[in-house]
Design an enzyme around this catalytic site. Structure first.
Site, PDB file in Angstrom:
ATOM      1  N   THR A 113      -5.066  -7.779  10.757  1.00 32.08           N
ATOM      2  CA  THR A 113      -5.490  -6.502  10.159  1.00 32.08           C
ATOM      3  C   THR A 113      -5.097  -5.310  11.033  1.00 32.08           C
ATOM      4  O   THR A 113      -4.626  -4.294  10.533  1.00 32.08           O
ATOM      5  CB  THR A 113      -7.024  -6.517   9.951  1.00 32.08           C
ATOM      6  OG1 THR A 113      -7.351  -7.668   9.170  1.00 32.08           O
ATOM      7  CG2 THR A 113      -7.498  -5.263   9.241  1.00 32.08           C
ATOM      8  N   ARG A 147       2.985  -6.594   9.375  1.00 29.99           N
ATOM      9  CA  ARG A 147       2.255  -5.567  10.129  1.00 29.99           C
ATOM     10  C   ARG A 147       2.723  -5.507  11.589  1.00 29.99           C
ATOM     11  O   ARG A 147       2.789  -4.431  12.181  1.00 29.99           O
ATOM     12  CB  ARG A 147       0.751  -5.841  10.058  1.00 29.99           C
ATOM     13  CG  ARG A 147       0.140  -5.517   8.693  1.00 29.99           C
ATOM     14  CD  ARG A 147      -1.260  -6.094   8.573  1.00 29.99           C
ATOM     15  NE  ARG A 147      -1.953  -5.688   7.349  1.00 29.99           N
ATOM     16  CZ  ARG A 147      -3.072  -6.254   6.917  1.00 29.99           C
ATOM     17  NH1 ARG A 147      -3.637  -7.243   7.606  1.00 29.99           N
ATOM     18  NH2 ARG A 147      -3.646  -5.838   5.800  1.00 29.99           N
ATOM     19  N   HIS A 176      -1.751  -5.462   1.491  1.00 24.87           N
ATOM     20  CA  HIS A 176      -2.981  -6.242   1.282  1.00 24.87           C
ATOM     21  C   HIS A 176      -2.612  -7.637   0.795  1.00 24.87           C
ATOM     22  O   HIS A 176      -1.675  -7.796   0.020  1.00 24.87           O
ATOM     23  CB  HIS A 176      -3.858  -5.579   0.206  1.00 24.87           C
ATOM     24  CG  HIS A 176      -4.964  -6.480  -0.266  1.00 24.87           C
ATOM     25  ND1 HIS A 176      -6.169  -6.572   0.404  1.00 24.87           N
ATOM     26  CD2 HIS A 176      -5.030  -7.368  -1.288  1.00 24.87           C
ATOM     27  CE1 HIS A 176      -6.935  -7.472  -0.207  1.00 24.87           C
ATOM     28  NE2 HIS A 176      -6.274  -7.968  -1.237  1.00 24.87           N
ATOM     29  N   PHE A 192     -15.371   3.298   7.369  1.00 27.11           N
ATOM     30  CA  PHE A 192     -13.984   3.627   7.001  1.00 27.11           C
ATOM     31  C   PHE A 192     -13.737   3.582   5.496  1.00 27.11           C
ATOM     32  O   PHE A 192     -12.618   3.838   5.039  1.00 27.11           O
ATOM     33  CB  PHE A 192     -13.011   2.692   7.726  1.00 27.11           C
ATOM     34  CG  PHE A 192     -13.226   1.218   7.472  1.00 27.11           C
ATOM     35  CD1 PHE A 192     -12.745   0.601   6.320  1.00 27.11           C
ATOM     36  CD2 PHE A 192     -13.925   0.441   8.390  1.00 27.11           C
ATOM     37  CE1 PHE A 192     -12.935  -0.754   6.086  1.00 27.11           C
ATOM     38  CE2 PHE A 192     -14.121  -0.927   8.171  1.00 27.11           C
ATOM     39  CZ  PHE A 192     -13.632  -1.522   7.006  1.00 27.11           C
ATOM     40  N   LYS A 248       0.836  -1.204   0.000  1.00 21.74           N
ATOM     41  CA  LYS A 248       0.000   0.000   0.000  1.00 21.74           C
ATOM     42  C   LYS A 248       0.879   1.266   0.000  1.00 21.74           C
ATOM     43  O   LYS A 248       2.111   1.183   0.177  1.00 21.74           O
ATOM     44  CB  LYS A 248      -0.917  -0.045   1.231  1.00 21.74           C
ATOM     45  CG  LYS A 248      -1.948  -1.188   1.184  1.00 21.74           C
ATOM     46  CD  LYS A 248      -2.785  -1.228   2.460  1.00 21.74           C
ATOM     47  CE  LYS A 248      -3.832  -2.332   2.407  1.00 21.74           C
ATOM     48  NZ  LYS A 248      -4.625  -2.397   3.681  1.00 21.74           N
ATOM     49  N   GLU A 303      -9.276 -10.926  -7.473  1.00 17.28           N
ATOM     50  CA  GLU A 303      -8.351  -9.792  -7.350  1.00 17.28           C
ATOM     51  C   GLU A 303      -7.235  -9.854  -8.397  1.00 17.28           C
ATOM     52  O   GLU A 303      -6.840  -8.826  -8.947  1.00 17.28           O
ATOM     53  CB  GLU A 303      -7.778  -9.746  -5.931  1.00 17.28           C
ATOM     54  CG  GLU A 303      -8.844  -9.321  -4.917  1.00 17.28           C
ATOM     55  CD  GLU A 303      -8.439  -9.436  -3.445  1.00 17.28           C
ATOM     56  OE1 GLU A 303      -9.268  -9.096  -2.586  1.00 17.28           O
ATOM     57  OE2 GLU A 303      -7.298  -9.874  -3.156  1.00 17.28           O
ATOM     58  N   ARG A 326      -1.138 -14.530   4.206  1.00 18.47           N
ATOM     59  CA  ARG A 326      -1.908 -13.857   5.267  1.00 18.47           C
ATOM     60  C   ARG A 326      -1.168 -13.937   6.605  1.00 18.47           C
ATOM     61  O   ARG A 326      -1.199 -13.008   7.403  1.00 18.47           O
ATOM     62  CB  ARG A 326      -3.300 -14.477   5.390  1.00 18.47           C
ATOM     63  CG  ARG A 326      -4.192 -14.281   4.183  1.00 18.47           C
ATOM     64  CD  ARG A 326      -4.803 -12.918   4.109  1.00 18.47           C
ATOM     65  NE  ARG A 326      -5.716 -12.637   5.195  1.00 18.47           N
ATOM     66  CZ  ARG A 326      -6.456 -11.533   5.265  1.00 18.47           C
ATOM     67  NH1 ARG A 326      -6.399 -10.617   4.300  1.00 18.47           N
ATOM     68  NH2 ARG A 326      -7.253 -11.321   6.286  1.00 18.47           N
ATOM     69  N   TYR A 333     -12.161  -2.736  -2.962  1.00 13.34           N
ATOM     70  CA  TYR A 333     -12.696  -2.765  -1.600  1.00 13.34           C
ATOM     71  C   TYR A 333     -14.226  -2.751  -1.564  1.00 13.34           C
ATOM     72  O   TYR A 333     -14.820  -2.351  -0.564  1.00 13.34           O
ATOM     73  CB  TYR A 333     -12.120  -1.600  -0.788  1.00 13.34           C
ATOM     74  CG  TYR A 333     -10.700  -1.860  -0.320  1.00 13.34           C
ATOM     75  CD1 TYR A 333     -10.400  -2.961   0.499  1.00 13.34           C
ATOM     76  CD2 TYR A 333      -9.662  -1.015  -0.686  1.00 13.34           C
ATOM     77  CE1 TYR A 333      -9.104  -3.210   0.927  1.00 13.34           C
ATOM     78  CE2 TYR A 333      -8.352  -1.264  -0.256  1.00 13.34           C
ATOM     79  CZ  TYR A 333      -8.083  -2.352   0.555  1.00 13.34           C
ATOM     80  OH  TYR A 333      -6.800  -2.596   0.985  1.00 13.34           O
ATOM     81  N   ASN A 389      -1.841   0.019   7.391  1.00 16.70           N
ATOM     82  CA  ASN A 389      -1.330  -1.317   7.709  1.00 16.70           C
ATOM     83  C   ASN A 389      -0.498  -1.961   6.597  1.00 16.70           C
ATOM     84  O   ASN A 389      -0.339  -3.178   6.542  1.00 16.70           O
ATOM     85  CB  ASN A 389      -2.450  -2.217   8.230  1.00 16.70           C
ATOM     86  CG  ASN A 389      -3.504  -2.515   7.187  1.00 16.70           C
ATOM     87  OD1 ASN A 389      -3.359  -2.115   6.027  1.00 16.70           O
ATOM     88  ND2 ASN A 389      -4.544  -3.231   7.574  1.00 16.70           N
TER      89      ASN A 389
HETATM   90  P1  DAT Z   1      -7.294  -7.194   5.655  1.00 16.58           P
HETATM   91  O1  DAT Z   1      -6.581  -6.070   4.933  1.00 16.58           O
HETATM   92  O2  DAT Z   1      -6.476  -7.734   6.796  1.00 16.58           O
HETATM   93  O3  DAT Z   1      -7.796  -8.265   4.718  1.00 16.58           O
HETATM   94  P2  DAT Z   1     -10.071  -6.328   5.845  1.00 16.58           P
HETATM   95  O4  DAT Z   1     -10.300  -7.011   4.546  1.00 16.58           O
HETATM   96  O5  DAT Z   1     -10.988  -6.650   6.979  1.00 16.58           O
HETATM   97  O6  DAT Z   1      -8.581  -6.546   6.367  1.00 16.58           O
HETATM   98  O7  DAT Z   1     -10.153  -4.749   5.634  1.00 16.58           O
HETATM   99  C1  DAT Z   1      -9.539  -4.169   4.489  1.00 16.58           C
HETATM  100  C2  DAT Z   1      -8.820  -2.926   4.915  1.00 16.58           C
HETATM  101  O8  DAT Z   1      -9.754  -1.971   5.421  1.00 16.58           O
HETATM  102  C3  DAT Z   1      -7.825  -3.131   6.065  1.00 16.58           C
HETATM  103  O9  DAT Z   1      -6.576  -3.568   5.625  1.00 16.58           O
HETATM  104  C4  DAT Z   1      -7.765  -1.762   6.648  1.00 16.58           C
HETATM  105  C5  DAT Z   1      -9.178  -1.240   6.476  1.00 16.58           C
HETATM  106  N1  DAT Z   1      -9.964  -1.458   7.684  1.00 16.58           N
HETATM  107  C6  DAT Z   1     -10.519  -2.619   8.106  1.00 16.58           C
HETATM  108  N2  DAT Z   1     -11.161  -2.479   9.269  1.00 16.58           N
HETATM  109  C7  DAT Z   1     -11.027  -1.170   9.599  1.00 16.58           C
HETATM  110  C8  DAT Z   1     -11.460  -0.367  10.685  1.00 16.58           C
HETATM  111  N3  DAT Z   1     -12.171  -0.887  11.691  1.00 16.58           N
HETATM  112  N4  DAT Z   1     -11.108   0.949  10.696  1.00 16.58           N
HETATM  113  C9  DAT Z   1     -10.377   1.477   9.700  1.00 16.58           C
HETATM  114  N5  DAT Z   1      -9.942   0.786   8.635  1.00 16.58           N
HETATM  115  C10 DAT Z   1     -10.259  -0.515   8.587  1.00 16.58           C
HETATM  116 MG    MG Z   2      -9.272  -8.275   3.278  1.00  8.04          MG
END
Ligand code: DAT
Ligand code: MG
Length: 149
Positions: free
Chosen positions: A91, A102, A115, A57, A9, A126, A85, A49, A112
Site C-alpha cells: 500500500t 507501486r 486498487h 484519510f 486510479k 467490488e 496484489r 471505500y 498509489n
Molecule cells: P490497498 O489499496 O493496498 O488495499 P488499503 O485498503 O489499506 O490499501 O487502503 C485503501 C487506500 O486508502 C490505499 O490504497 C490508499 C489509502 N490509504 C490507506 N492508508 C492510508 C494512510 N495511512 N494515509 C493515507 N491514505 C491511506
Molecule cells: Mg484495500
C-alpha cells in the site's frame, strides 16, 4: 476461475500509465473480462471505500478517486486475487518492492496508482459494485493450454 477487481486510479490515468499497468496483468497470463473508463461519482467512491470511512484519510481518498477518470477492470485466472496484489505491491509505495507497480512508479500512499481486491469476498462485492453482469465478457483465450496444464 477466480476473478478480481482492479482499478487504475486517477494518477495512473493522468501519468499515462494505463498501457503499462494493463500490460503487467496481460503478460502474466491473466484474462481481461471487463474494462471501462469512467469518472467516479462521490457515492460510488464512498461505497467502494466504506470500510475506511472512519479513517482520517477517508475524505482525501474519496476526493482523489473522483478527481479524474479511472480505468475499472475485472481480471480472471487461477489465483488472480492474491497474485494481482503482489503485482501491485504494498500500500505504501516506498515499502513496495521494485518490480511491483507501486514499487516502480509511485512514492506516496495517497497517490498509489492502483486498487486491487484483497480477498475473494471483497473481489465479489467490488465486481458487483462496479460492473453490471452484461458488462463482463466470458471468453476462451486460445493461449490457455500454454498457460495451464
Ligand atoms: P490497498 O489499496 O493496498 O488495499 P488499503 O485498503 O489499506 O490499501 O487502503 C485503501 C487506500 O486508502 C490505499 O490504497 C490508499 C489509502 N490509504 C490507506 N492508508 C492510508 C494512510 N495511512 N494515509 C493515507 N491514505 C491511506
Ligand atoms: Mg484495500
Amino acid at each position: 476461475m477466480e476473478r478480481t477487481f482492479i482499478m487504475i486510479k486517477p494518477d495512473g490515468v493522468q501519468r499515462n500509465l494505463i498501457a503499462e499497468i494493463i500490460k503487467r496483468f496481460e503478460t502474466k497470463g491473466f484474462t481481461l473480462v471487463g474494462l471501462k473508463m469512467m469518472k467516479v461519482s462521490r457515492s460510488l467512491a464512498e461505497k467502494h471505500y466504506e470500510v475506511h470511512k472512519e479513517r482520517p484519510f477517508f475524505a482525501g481518498l474519496v476526493n482523489y478517486i473522483i478527481s479524474a477518470p479511472v480505468v475499472a477492470m475485472v481480471w480472471e485466472g487461477e489465483g488472480v486475487i492474491a497474485s494481482a496484489r503482489k503485482i501491485i505491491g504494498a500500500t505504501k509505495p516506498l515499502e513496495a518492492e521494485p518490480g511491483t507497480i507501486r514499487g516502480d512508479y509511485a512514492v506516496t500512499v495517497g497517490r498509489n496508482l492502483i486498487h486491487g481486491s484483497d480477498a475473494p469476498e471483497t473481489a465479489q462485492t467490488e465486481i458487483r459494485l462496479w460492473f453490471k453482469e452484461e458488462e463482463l465478457v466470458s471468453w476462451d483465450p486460445t493461449l490457455k493450454p500454454w498457460l495451464y496444464e
